[in-house]
Write a protein that holds these residues in place. Structure first.
Motif, short mmCIF file in Angstrom:
data_model
loop_
_atom_site.label_atom_id
_atom_site.label_comp_id
_atom_site.label_asym_id
_atom_site.label_seq_id
_atom_site.Cartn_x
_atom_site.Cartn_y
_atom_site.Cartn_z
N GLN A 148 31.92 24.53 41.71
CA GLN A 148 32.27 25.94 41.58
C GLN A 148 33.78 26.11 41.39
O GLN A 148 34.23 26.91 40.56
N PHE A 149 34.56 25.33 42.15
CA PHE A 149 36.02 25.46 42.05
C PHE A 149 36.53 24.96 40.71
O PHE A 149 37.41 25.58 40.10
N ASN A 150 36.00 23.87 40.22
CA ASN A 150 36.50 23.27 38.99
C ASN A 150 35.97 23.91 37.72
O ASN A 150 36.69 24.01 36.72
N PHE A 151 34.73 24.37 37.75
CA PHE A 151 34.10 24.85 36.52
C PHE A 151 33.85 26.35 36.49
O PHE A 151 33.62 26.92 35.42
N HIS A 152 33.90 27.01 37.66
CA HIS A 152 33.61 28.45 37.71
C HIS A 152 34.58 29.17 38.64
O HIS A 152 34.22 30.15 39.29
N TRP A 153 35.82 28.68 38.70
CA TRP A 153 36.76 29.23 39.68
C TRP A 153 37.03 30.72 39.46
O TRP A 153 37.35 31.45 40.40
N GLN A 154 36.89 31.19 38.21
CA GLN A 154 37.21 32.59 37.93
C GLN A 154 36.33 33.57 38.70
O GLN A 154 36.78 34.65 39.07
N ILE A 176 31.16 28.96 52.67
CA ILE A 176 30.72 29.10 54.06
C ILE A 176 30.66 30.59 54.38
O ILE A 176 31.16 31.42 53.61
N GLU A 177 30.06 30.91 55.50
CA GLU A 177 30.05 32.31 55.95
C GLU A 177 31.43 32.63 56.52
O GLU A 177 31.87 32.00 57.48
N VAL A 178 32.11 33.57 55.90
CA VAL A 178 33.49 33.86 56.29
C VAL A 178 33.55 35.07 57.22
O VAL A 178 32.68 35.93 57.20
N LYS A 179 34.60 35.11 58.03
CA LYS A 179 34.79 36.23 58.95
C LYS A 179 35.63 37.34 58.33
O LYS A 179 35.63 38.48 58.80
N GLU A 180 36.35 37.00 57.26
CA GLU A 180 37.19 38.00 56.60
C GLU A 180 37.45 37.52 55.17
O GLU A 180 37.64 36.34 54.93
N ARG A 181 37.42 38.46 54.23
CA ARG A 181 37.69 38.10 52.84
C ARG A 181 38.59 39.17 52.23
O ARG A 181 38.90 40.19 52.85
N TYR A 182 39.05 38.92 50.99
CA TYR A 182 39.90 39.89 50.32
C TYR A 182 39.15 41.21 50.12
O TYR A 182 37.95 41.21 49.83
N SER A 183 39.89 42.30 50.23
CA SER A 183 39.32 43.62 49.93
C SER A 183 39.08 43.72 48.42
O SER A 183 39.61 42.91 47.64
N GLU A 184 38.30 44.72 48.00
CA GLU A 184 38.06 44.90 46.58
C GLU A 184 39.37 45.16 45.84
O GLU A 184 39.58 44.69 44.72
N GLU A 185 40.27 45.90 46.47
CA GLU A 185 41.58 46.18 45.87
C GLU A 185 42.36 44.88 45.67
O GLU A 185 42.98 44.66 44.62
N LYS A 233 41.07 41.79 45.49
CA LYS A 233 40.40 40.99 44.48
C LYS A 233 40.83 41.43 43.08
O LYS A 233 41.12 40.60 42.20
N THR A 234 40.86 42.74 42.88
CA THR A 234 41.27 43.27 41.57
C THR A 234 42.69 42.86 41.24
O THR A 234 42.99 42.44 40.12
N TYR A 235 43.56 42.91 42.24
CA TYR A 235 44.97 42.55 42.02
C TYR A 235 45.09 41.10 41.57
O TYR A 235 45.75 40.79 40.57
N PHE A 236 44.43 40.18 42.28
CA PHE A 236 44.62 38.77 41.98
C PHE A 236 43.83 38.30 40.75
O PHE A 236 44.13 37.23 40.22
N THR A 237 42.85 39.08 40.30
CA THR A 237 42.14 38.71 39.08
C THR A 237 42.72 39.40 37.85
O THR A 237 42.28 39.15 36.73
N THR A 238 43.72 40.24 38.07
CA THR A 238 44.41 40.92 36.96
C THR A 238 45.52 40.01 36.43
O THR A 238 46.21 39.36 37.22
N PRO A 239 45.69 39.93 35.10
CA PRO A 239 46.79 39.11 34.55
C PRO A 239 48.12 39.52 35.19
O PRO A 239 48.37 40.71 35.44
N PRO A 240 48.99 38.53 35.51
CA PRO A 240 50.25 38.82 36.21
C PRO A 240 51.07 39.95 35.61
O PRO A 240 51.65 40.75 36.34
N ALA A 241 51.11 40.04 34.29
CA ALA A 241 51.94 41.06 33.66
C ALA A 241 51.44 42.47 33.93
O ALA A 241 52.19 43.43 33.77
N GLU A 242 50.18 42.59 34.37
CA GLU A 242 49.61 43.91 34.60
C GLU A 242 49.50 44.27 36.09
O GLU A 242 49.11 45.38 36.43
N ARG A 243 49.84 43.32 36.95
CA ARG A 243 49.67 43.56 38.38
C ARG A 243 50.64 44.61 38.93
O ARG A 243 50.31 45.33 39.88
#
Length: 242
Positions: free
Chosen positions: A191-197, A205-214, A216-226
């Motif tokens: 998953q990390f090597n072939f589907h990291w996006q 694993i079952e996590v206790k905390e993850r990124y908020s939707e906001e 997630k959007t920030y880090f998946t946005t191209p740097p120039a648009e963040r």
């Protein structure tokens, strides 16, 4: 001394959504080729700094709001740099060297190998192809760290070194092997090597905390648009991304 430094770091960085995990330089150097060794005695005290999911709201957004006219490079890098520079002020009688995860040596090698540092400090387990008994791949496979609480929803940001503090008796903690089955390790690395996006590896694993939707959007946005997502104008800041 190590305990006092650790407590000071915890009280300073914790409210910002940052974690600091102690290690000895010797632990790090022992698992790497000499070309990657840190140029400090083996017993030198260091701390690897991680950002947790809460850093986005606790540190980044307040930093951008306050320093919006001074943002001249990647906001996350600048935010972490700002707060770790403030950390140095907490130790006026100590030399504190800081290496950031994005910094390179003149040789173009990274100043430190972030995932290795996190593993030897016991902060997160660095899963690599050598952790799989029956290697199914005929190509290069990159490893990835998994945190026992946050899974893949965290980042390794920096290494703090205290050259004047030697800790020969510091005990090394083992990282939590939270992806223990062969099947899950193969799934993680694929998953990390072939589907990291798509970020599925982060929830291996079952996590206790993850990124908020906001976030997630920030880090998946191209740097120039963040910058726009943070209410900043790229043109106003004169920032150029490559």
């Amino acid at each position: 001394m190590e305990r006092r430094v650790a407590e000071q770091l915890r009280s300073t960085l914790g409210p910002l959504g940052l974690e600091a995990h102690a290690l000895k330089v010797g632990w790090y150097n022992a698992v790497l080729q000499p070309a990657f060794h840190l140029p400090y005695p083996d017993d030198t005290l260091a701390f690897v700094v991680l950002s947790t999911p809460s850093m986005f709201d606790k540190a980044l957004k307040p930093f951008v709001s306050k320093e919006r006219l001074k943002i001249i490079r990647d906001p996350v890098d600048q935010c972490v740099s700002h707060h770790l520079s403030r950390v140095k002020e907490k130790f006026p009688d100590q030399r504190v060297d800081i290496m950031f995860d994005y910094e390179l040596l003149p040789s173009r090698k990274p100043k430190f190998l972030a995932q290795t540092a996190a593993h030897v400090a016991g902060a997160a387990y660095y899963y690599q192809r050598k952790d799989v008994k029956l290697d199914p791949w005929g190509k290069k496979i990159f490893g990835v760290c998994i945190h026992p609480k946050y899974g893949g929803w965290f980042a390794i940001r920096a290494l703090l070194l205290f050259p004047a503090i030697q800790v020969p008796f510091l005990e090394q903690p083992l990282p939590v092997d939270c992806v223990s089955s062969e099947e899950k390790r193969i799934e993680l690395l694929e998953q990390f090597n072939f589907h990291w996006q798509d970020g599925r590896y982060r929830d291996i694993i079952e996590v206790k905390e993850r990124y908020s939707e906001e976030q997630k959007t920030y880090f998946t946005t191209p740097p120039a648009e963040r910058l726009r997502l943070l209410g900043l104008s790229q043109e106003a800041q004169g920032i150029t991304f490559h």
